[in-house]
Design an enzyme around this catalytic site. Structure first.
Site, short mmCIF file in Angstrom:
data_model
loop_
_atom_site.label_atom_id
_atom_site.label_comp_id
_atom_site.label_asym_id
_atom_site.label_seq_id
_atom_site.Cartn_x
_atom_site.Cartn_y
_atom_site.Cartn_z
CG HIS A 147 38.59 28.16 44.73
ND1 HIS A 147 39.97 28.89 45.22
CD2 HIS A 147 38.53 27.29 46.29
CE1 HIS A 147 39.42 29.25 46.49
NE2 HIS A 147 38.88 27.99 47.32
CG HIS A 171 41.80 37.40 42.82
ND1 HIS A 171 40.85 38.24 44.26
CD2 HIS A 171 41.75 36.69 43.37
CE1 HIS A 171 40.97 37.22 45.14
NE2 HIS A 171 41.78 35.85 44.83
CG ASP A 182 45.88 29.77 41.32
OD1 ASP A 182 46.18 29.24 42.21
OD2 ASP A 182 44.91 30.46 41.28
N1 COA Z 1 40.06 36.41 31.14
C1 COA Z 1 39.86 37.11 30.36
N2 COA Z 1 38.21 37.34 30.69
C2 COA Z 1 38.11 38.12 32.07
C3 COA Z 1 39.30 37.25 33.16
C4 COA Z 1 39.85 36.06 32.50
N3 COA Z 1 40.72 34.96 33.53
N4 COA Z 1 38.66 37.39 33.93
C5 COA Z 1 37.70 38.55 33.78
N5 COA Z 1 37.68 38.70 33.16
C6 COA Z 1 36.48 39.50 31.89
C7 COA Z 1 34.85 39.16 32.21
O1 COA Z 1 34.66 37.87 30.99
C8 COA Z 1 34.24 39.94 32.34
O2 COA Z 1 33.62 40.28 31.34
P1 COA Z 1 32.41 41.06 30.54
O3 COA Z 1 32.44 42.68 32.10
O4 COA Z 1 33.27 41.85 29.15
O5 COA Z 1 31.65 40.17 31.01
C9 COA Z 1 34.98 41.42 33.31
O6 COA Z 1 36.49 41.06 33.03
C10 COA Z 1 34.99 41.13 34.29
O7 COA Z 1 34.95 39.77 35.15
P2 COA Z 1 34.47 38.63 36.58
O8 COA Z 1 33.98 37.34 35.99
O9 COA Z 1 32.63 39.70 36.02
O10 COA Z 1 34.72 38.65 37.53
P3 COA Z 1 34.29 37.88 38.56
O11 COA Z 1 34.57 38.90 39.98
O12 COA Z 1 32.99 37.19 38.67
O13 COA Z 1 35.23 36.51 38.58
C11 COA Z 1 37.21 34.83 38.10
C12 COA Z 1 36.29 36.99 39.08
C13 COA Z 1 38.40 34.79 39.67
C14 COA Z 1 36.37 33.81 38.75
C15 COA Z 1 37.62 35.44 36.78
O14 COA Z 1 38.66 36.36 37.02
C16 COA Z 1 37.79 34.14 36.21
O15 COA Z 1 37.04 33.24 35.83
N6 COA Z 1 39.48 34.16 36.64
C17 COA Z 1 40.02 32.57 35.55
C18 COA Z 1 39.78 31.72 36.94
C19 COA Z 1 40.86 31.57 38.01
O16 COA Z 1 42.18 32.66 37.04
N7 COA Z 1 40.76 31.60 39.25
C20 COA Z 1 41.63 31.66 39.88
C21 COA Z 1 41.51 32.45 41.19
S1 COA Z 1 42.33 32.90 42.51
#
Ligand code: COA
Length: 385
Positions: free
Chosen positions: A226, A274, A325
């Protein structure tokens, strides 16, 4: 509960309640605060006016704004009991822990601690909004001093953003820096039912007090999935290596290589992706403009190289776009904040959205209490001893 009950992990896609505070539209890539497009608010409004909007539903008239500004300016000083509590903490503890502690202290000494009427809640929200910058500025100074130090007294002739930077660094910031800071506050202010806001609403739904809800929200925001992502972005930049002597192109190539390697190792790269925006975060272009202005002001084109290199390599490999971010990390770095201070800055902004949601939740409350589907052992006898 039937065997076929659908479970949405992480409440993904679940609509938990109605809210009139902000509208996130992932399809049109837009974000509205009380109906107003956020990029337009960032281009034209002070953070004080946006705070007023979030709490009251309308932008302030000139008189309402001057009352709000005067109120904010008169509640800026670092509370002495908070200062004593902060000084008792290790100088190198995470400033989100300090901030959570400070909010707990402010709740305990609040003159209307037992009063949760709408009027008292609004005043608590306004006070916290005005009090947090001094806490964050002092924490930055305490970290640098290695322990208890002298706070920089607030200045009533400066606006919120100018005064925040003044109390932190003890000097007046350049207009480009002040403006980037103001924009970052407006963009971070509110974002519907994200994890920390939802936490605040869950706590409020038990009829607990506003400061408890904010302390809980700070805990939720600390996590790297987050708010902590803005810090993690800077750790990525540090890992790649920030070399001010390098050209933009050289930095970009190193960043691209780092990203390709990270993705080959299946790493999650912070600052990208996101839960709601799947085609890019609507706030990023405005924040990126502020970053561009800061980079030009500081003459740090290598930062732009790192930024573009990572963004392009991620886009080409996975089509995943940056979230807010991502530009926020280098923005706060260029302003001179320690990396650990980035999430507390997010708190200073989001206190407006959190408290607006706390008031909205209380105005039409229902205890938030979902169910779980049990998948542990069936009933069994306790072994005899
Ligand atoms: N880096 C690398 N791969 C990423 C990624 C990232 N930052 N964000 C998503 N992916 C990939 C996932 O590994 C997944 O791949 P897969 O289908 O091969 O398993 C795919 O993209 C879908 O992502 P998913 O994790 O299902 O999306 P989500 O909606 O559950 O997660 C977040 C959203 C924000 C938790 C996720 O994008 C993340 O962890 N980002 C990094 C943390 C961040 O910047 N948070 C601030 C949010 S405002």
């Amino acid at each position: 509960m039937s065997e076929n009950t659908e479970i949405r992990k992480g409440l993904n896609g679940v609509v938990a309640d109605v809210s009139a505070i902000s509208k996130v539209n992932s399809e049109t890539n837009s974000l509205l605060y009380r109906g107003y497009p956020v990029p337009e608010l960032a281009a034209t409004q002070s953070f004080e006016a946006v705070a007023y909007l979030l709490w009251n539903g309308e932008l302030p008239t000139a008189d309402q704004l001057s009352e709000a500004v005067a109120h904010e300016r008169s509640h800026r000083a670092l509370d002495e009991q908070v200062r004593t509590a902060l000084d008792a903490l290790p100088a190198d503890c995470h400033p989100m822990d300090s901030l959570r502690t400070a909010v707990s202290v402010l709740g305990a000494v609040d003159p209307t601690a037992q009063d949760s009427s709408p009027e008292a809640e609004r005043e608590k929200a306004r006070r916290l909004f005005a009090q947090l910058p001094a806490v964050i500025a002092y924490e930055q100074r305490r970290r640098r001093a290695g322990g208890a130090t002298e706070p920089v007294a607030p200045r009533e002739d400066l606006d919120y953003a100018q005064n925040f930077l003044w109390m932190t660094f003890g000097e007046e910031a350049a207009p480009e820096v002040v403006d980037a800071f103001r924009v970052s506050m407006v963009l971070y202010a509110e974002h519907s039912f994200n994890a920390s806001t939802f936490t605040a609403r869950v706590i409020t739904s038990t009829l607990s007090d506003l400061h408890s809800a904010v302390a809980g929200a700070i805990g939720a925001l600390k996590g790297p999935l987050h708010g902590g992502a803005n810090e993690a972005v800077m750790h990525t930049f540090d890992e790649i290596g920030i070399r001010p002597e390098e050209s933009e192109q050289e930095a970009k190539e190193r960043a691209r290589a780092w990203m390709e390697d990270a993705l080959a190792q299946k790493k999650k790269v912070m600052g990208f992706g996101h839960r709601v925006y799947k085609h890019g975060d609507s706030r990023v272009p405005t924040m990126k403009e502020a970053l561009d202005a800061l980079i030009a002001h500081a003459g740090r084109s290598e930062i732009l190289g790192l930024y573009n290199g990572l963004e392009q390599a991620m886009d080409e490999a996975k089509g995943i776009k940056p979230n807010l971010d991502y530009p926020a990390g280098p923005i706060y770095h260029l302003m001179g904040f320690d990396t650990e201070m980035f999430t507390p800055l997010f708190v200073a902004a989001r206190i407006t959205g959190w408290t607006a949601h706390i008031m909205e939740q209380r105005a039409d409350n229902a205890l938030i209490r979902p169910l779980s589907q049990y998948d542990g052992p069936e009933e069994r006898a306790v072994p005899s001893t």
